[in-house]
Every structure is written in structure tokens, then in C-alpha cells.
Design a protein around this motif. Sequence first.
Motif, PDB file in Angstrom:
ATOM      1  N   PHE A  23       0.857  -1.187   0.000  1.00 35.07           N
ATOM      2  CA  PHE A  23       0.000   0.000   0.000  1.00 35.07           C
ATOM      3  C   PHE A  23       0.889   1.232   0.000  1.00 35.07           C
ATOM      4  O   PHE A  23       1.781   1.371   0.831  1.00 35.07           O
ATOM      5  CB  PHE A  23      -0.898   0.039   1.236  1.00 35.07           C
ATOM      6  CG  PHE A  23      -2.021  -0.966   1.210  1.00 35.07           C
ATOM      7  CD1 PHE A  23      -2.962  -0.953   0.201  1.00 35.07           C
ATOM      8  CD2 PHE A  23      -2.149  -1.907   2.218  1.00 35.07           C
ATOM      9  CE1 PHE A  23      -4.002  -1.869   0.182  1.00 35.07           C
ATOM     10  CE2 PHE A  23      -3.175  -2.821   2.207  1.00 35.07           C
ATOM     11  CZ  PHE A  23      -4.109  -2.801   1.192  1.00 35.07           C
ATOM     12  N   SER A  24       0.635   2.142  -0.920  1.00 38.02           N
ATOM     13  CA  SER A  24       1.473   3.337  -0.985  1.00 38.02           C
ATOM     14  C   SER A  24       1.083   4.358   0.075  1.00 38.02           C
ATOM     15  O   SER A  24       1.932   5.104   0.549  1.00 38.02           O
ATOM     16  CB  SER A  24       1.404   3.965  -2.371  1.00 38.02           C
ATOM     17  OG  SER A  24       0.079   4.328  -2.661  1.00 38.02           O
ATOM     18  N   ALA A  25      -0.171   4.371   0.479  1.00 35.61           N
ATOM     19  CA  ALA A  25      -0.630   5.319   1.488  1.00 35.61           C
ATOM     20  C   ALA A  25      -0.202   4.829   2.875  1.00 35.61           C
ATOM     21  O   ALA A  25      -0.503   3.703   3.275  1.00 35.61           O
ATOM     22  CB  ALA A  25      -2.136   5.476   1.429  1.00 35.61           C
ATOM     23  N   TYR A  26       0.483   5.686   3.588  1.00 38.48           N
ATOM     24  CA  TYR A  26       1.015   5.345   4.912  1.00 38.48           C
ATOM     25  C   TYR A  26      -0.094   4.876   5.852  1.00 38.48           C
ATOM     26  O   TYR A  26       0.068   3.875   6.552  1.00 38.48           O
ATOM     27  CB  TYR A  26       1.738   6.559   5.506  1.00 38.48           C
ATOM     28  CG  TYR A  26       2.192   6.338   6.926  1.00 38.48           C
ATOM     29  CD1 TYR A  26       3.345   5.611   7.196  1.00 38.48           C
ATOM     30  CD2 TYR A  26       1.458   6.850   7.997  1.00 38.48           C
ATOM     31  CE1 TYR A  26       3.755   5.397   8.495  1.00 38.48           C
ATOM     32  CE2 TYR A  26       1.868   6.642   9.298  1.00 38.48           C
ATOM     33  CZ  TYR A  26       3.012   5.917   9.547  1.00 38.48           C
ATOM     34  OH  TYR A  26       3.405   5.701  10.838  1.00 38.48           O
ATOM     35  N   ASN A  27      -1.216   5.573   5.876  1.00 40.07           N
ATOM     36  CA  ASN A  27      -2.295   5.224   6.802  1.00 40.07           C
ATOM     37  C   ASN A  27      -2.871   3.840   6.510  1.00 40.07           C
ATOM     38  O   ASN A  27      -3.128   3.072   7.433  1.00 40.07           O
ATOM     39  CB  ASN A  27      -3.410   6.273   6.757  1.00 40.07           C
ATOM     40  CG  ASN A  27      -2.989   7.565   7.415  1.00 40.07           C
ATOM     41  OD1 ASN A  27      -2.090   7.592   8.240  1.00 40.07           O
ATOM     42  ND2 ASN A  27      -3.634   8.648   7.023  1.00 40.07           N
ATOM     43  N   TYR A  28      -3.091   3.526   5.248  1.00 42.54           N
ATOM     44  CA  TYR A  28      -3.589   2.197   4.883  1.00 42.54           C
ATOM     45  C   TYR A  28      -2.588   1.119   5.270  1.00 42.54           C
ATOM     46  O   TYR A  28      -2.946   0.073   5.796  1.00 42.54           O
ATOM     47  CB  TYR A  28      -3.872   2.091   3.384  1.00 42.54           C
ATOM     48  CG  TYR A  28      -5.047   2.897   2.912  1.00 42.54           C
ATOM     49  CD1 TYR A  28      -6.233   2.937   3.623  1.00 42.54           C
ATOM     50  CD2 TYR A  28      -4.970   3.612   1.728  1.00 42.54           C
ATOM     51  CE1 TYR A  28      -7.310   3.676   3.171  1.00 42.54           C
ATOM     52  CE2 TYR A  28      -6.046   4.352   1.267  1.00 42.54           C
ATOM     53  CZ  TYR A  28      -7.210   4.381   2.004  1.00 42.54           C
ATOM     54  OH  TYR A  28      -8.269   5.112   1.547  1.00 42.54           O
ATOM     55  N   ARG A  29      -1.331   1.397   4.970  1.00 38.29           N
ATOM     56  CA  ARG A  29      -0.273   0.418   5.228  1.00 38.29           C
ATOM     57  C   ARG A  29      -0.161   0.114   6.725  1.00 38.29           C
ATOM     58  O   ARG A  29      -0.156  -1.042   7.138  1.00 38.29           O
ATOM     59  CB  ARG A  29       1.048   0.955   4.668  1.00 38.29           C
ATOM     60  CG  ARG A  29       2.173  -0.029   4.670  1.00 38.29           C
ATOM     61  CD  ARG A  29       3.393   0.490   3.919  1.00 38.29           C
ATOM     62  NE  ARG A  29       3.827   1.821   4.342  1.00 38.29           N
ATOM     63  CZ  ARG A  29       3.767   2.914   3.588  1.00 38.29           C
ATOM     64  NH1 ARG A  29       3.268   2.854   2.365  1.00 38.29           N
ATOM     65  NH2 ARG A  29       4.203   4.068   4.045  1.00 38.29           N
ATOM     66  N   THR A  30      -0.073   1.153   7.545  1.00 40.11           N
ATOM     67  CA  THR A  30       0.092   0.929   8.986  1.00 40.11           C
ATOM     68  C   THR A  30      -1.159   0.308   9.601  1.00 40.11           C
ATOM     69  O   THR A  30      -1.052  -0.528  10.500  1.00 40.11           O
ATOM     70  CB  THR A  30       0.460   2.228   9.717  1.00 40.11           C
ATOM     71  OG1 THR A  30      -0.525   3.210   9.449  1.00 40.11           O
ATOM     72  CG2 THR A  30       1.829   2.715   9.314  1.00 40.11           C
ATOM     73  N   TYR A  31      -2.330   0.704   9.118  1.00 38.99           N
ATOM     74  CA  TYR A  31      -3.571   0.111   9.621  1.00 38.99           C
ATOM     75  C   TYR A  31      -3.600  -1.381   9.303  1.00 38.99           C
ATOM     76  O   TYR A  31      -3.939  -2.197  10.167  1.00 38.99           O
ATOM     77  CB  TYR A  31      -4.791   0.802   9.013  1.00 38.99           C
ATOM     78  CG  TYR A  31      -6.087   0.156   9.420  1.00 38.99           C
ATOM     79  CD1 TYR A  31      -6.613   0.350  10.691  1.00 38.99           C
ATOM     80  CD2 TYR A  31      -6.776  -0.669   8.533  1.00 38.99           C
ATOM     81  CE1 TYR A  31      -7.794  -0.262  11.074  1.00 38.99           C
ATOM     82  CE2 TYR A  31      -7.953  -1.282   8.903  1.00 38.99           C
ATOM     83  CZ  TYR A  31      -8.462  -1.074  10.172  1.00 38.99           C
ATOM     84  OH  TYR A  31      -9.627  -1.693  10.544  1.00 38.99           O
ATOM     85  N   ALA A  32      -3.268  -1.740   8.077  1.00 36.65           N
ATOM     86  CA  ALA A  32      -3.294  -3.151   7.678  1.00 36.65           C
ATOM     87  C   ALA A  32      -2.318  -3.972   8.512  1.00 36.65           C
ATOM     88  O   ALA A  32      -2.669  -5.037   9.018  1.00 36.65           O
ATOM     89  CB  ALA A  32      -2.969  -3.287   6.195  1.00 36.65           C
ATOM     90  N   VAL A  33      -1.108  -3.475   8.691  1.00 34.42           N
ATOM     91  CA  VAL A  33      -0.103  -4.205   9.479  1.00 34.42           C
ATOM     92  C   VAL A  33      -0.583  -4.364  10.919  1.00 34.42           C
ATOM     93  O   VAL A  33      -0.485  -5.448  11.510  1.00 34.42           O
ATOM     94  CB  VAL A  33       1.268  -3.487   9.417  1.00 34.42           C
ATOM     95  CG1 VAL A  33       2.239  -4.061  10.425  1.00 34.42           C
ATOM     96  CG2 VAL A  33       1.843  -3.579   8.005  1.00 34.42           C
ATOM     97  N   ARG A  34      -1.120  -3.311  11.492  1.00 31.75           N
ATOM     98  CA  ARG A  34      -1.599  -3.366  12.874  1.00 31.75           C
ATOM     99  C   ARG A  34      -2.740  -4.356  13.018  1.00 31.75           C
ATOM    100  O   ARG A  34      -2.766  -5.166  13.949  1.00 31.75           O
ATOM    101  CB  ARG A  34      -2.029  -1.974  13.331  1.00 31.75           C
ATOM    102  CG  ARG A  34      -2.400  -1.921  14.803  1.00 31.75           C
ATOM    103  CD  ARG A  34      -2.691  -0.511  15.285  1.00 31.75           C
ATOM    104  NE  ARG A  34      -3.877   0.028  14.624  1.00 31.75           N
ATOM    105  CZ  ARG A  34      -3.890   1.077  13.812  1.00 31.75           C
ATOM    106  NH1 ARG A  34      -2.766   1.715  13.546  1.00 31.75           N
ATOM    107  NH2 ARG A  34      -5.005   1.503  13.266  1.00 31.75           N
TER     108      ARG A  34
END
Length: 81
Positions: A23-34
Motif C-alpha cells: 500500500f502506498s498510502a502510509y495510513n492504509y499500510r500501517t492500519y493493515a499491518v496493525r
Amino acid sequence: MAASSRAQVLDLYRAMLRESKHFSAYNYRTYAVRRIRDAFRENKNVKDPIEIQALVNKAKRDLGVIRRQGVCHVITLPLNG
């Protein structure tokens, strides 16, 4: 949990984390990982083989969603030029 089942779960966990990094968007990426980490931690003590298989099936479906979302996001990015 059987050794093959444990290996399957770990492979699935790694694949989900790897795909979510696309995911290029930081918020999507961190949410998914969390969410992935929290879900696997929440279910780490499940012993019932039927419940484990149900969770593995759900995680496989979720992995498919993550992969599709990553592809859709790349397709819809505006081109500079």
C-alpha cells in the motif's frame, strides 16, 4: 497445533504482512499491518483444529482482499506527465 498447520499459519501471516507493505498510502499500510498483527495475536492460543481451519480460511480470503486492494490502488494512481 500440528507442525504443518503451524507452518501454514506462519506462511499466511508473513504473506499478509508482505502484501500489506505494497500500500502506498502510509495510513492504509500501517492500519493493515496493525490489524494483521492484532488478529493473529488474538487467536494465537486457539487449539481447536476446526476453529483454526476456519481462521486460516478467513485469513486466506483477507489476503486476497489485500492483494486486490493493492492492485486496484496501483491501477487508479494518476500518471504524471
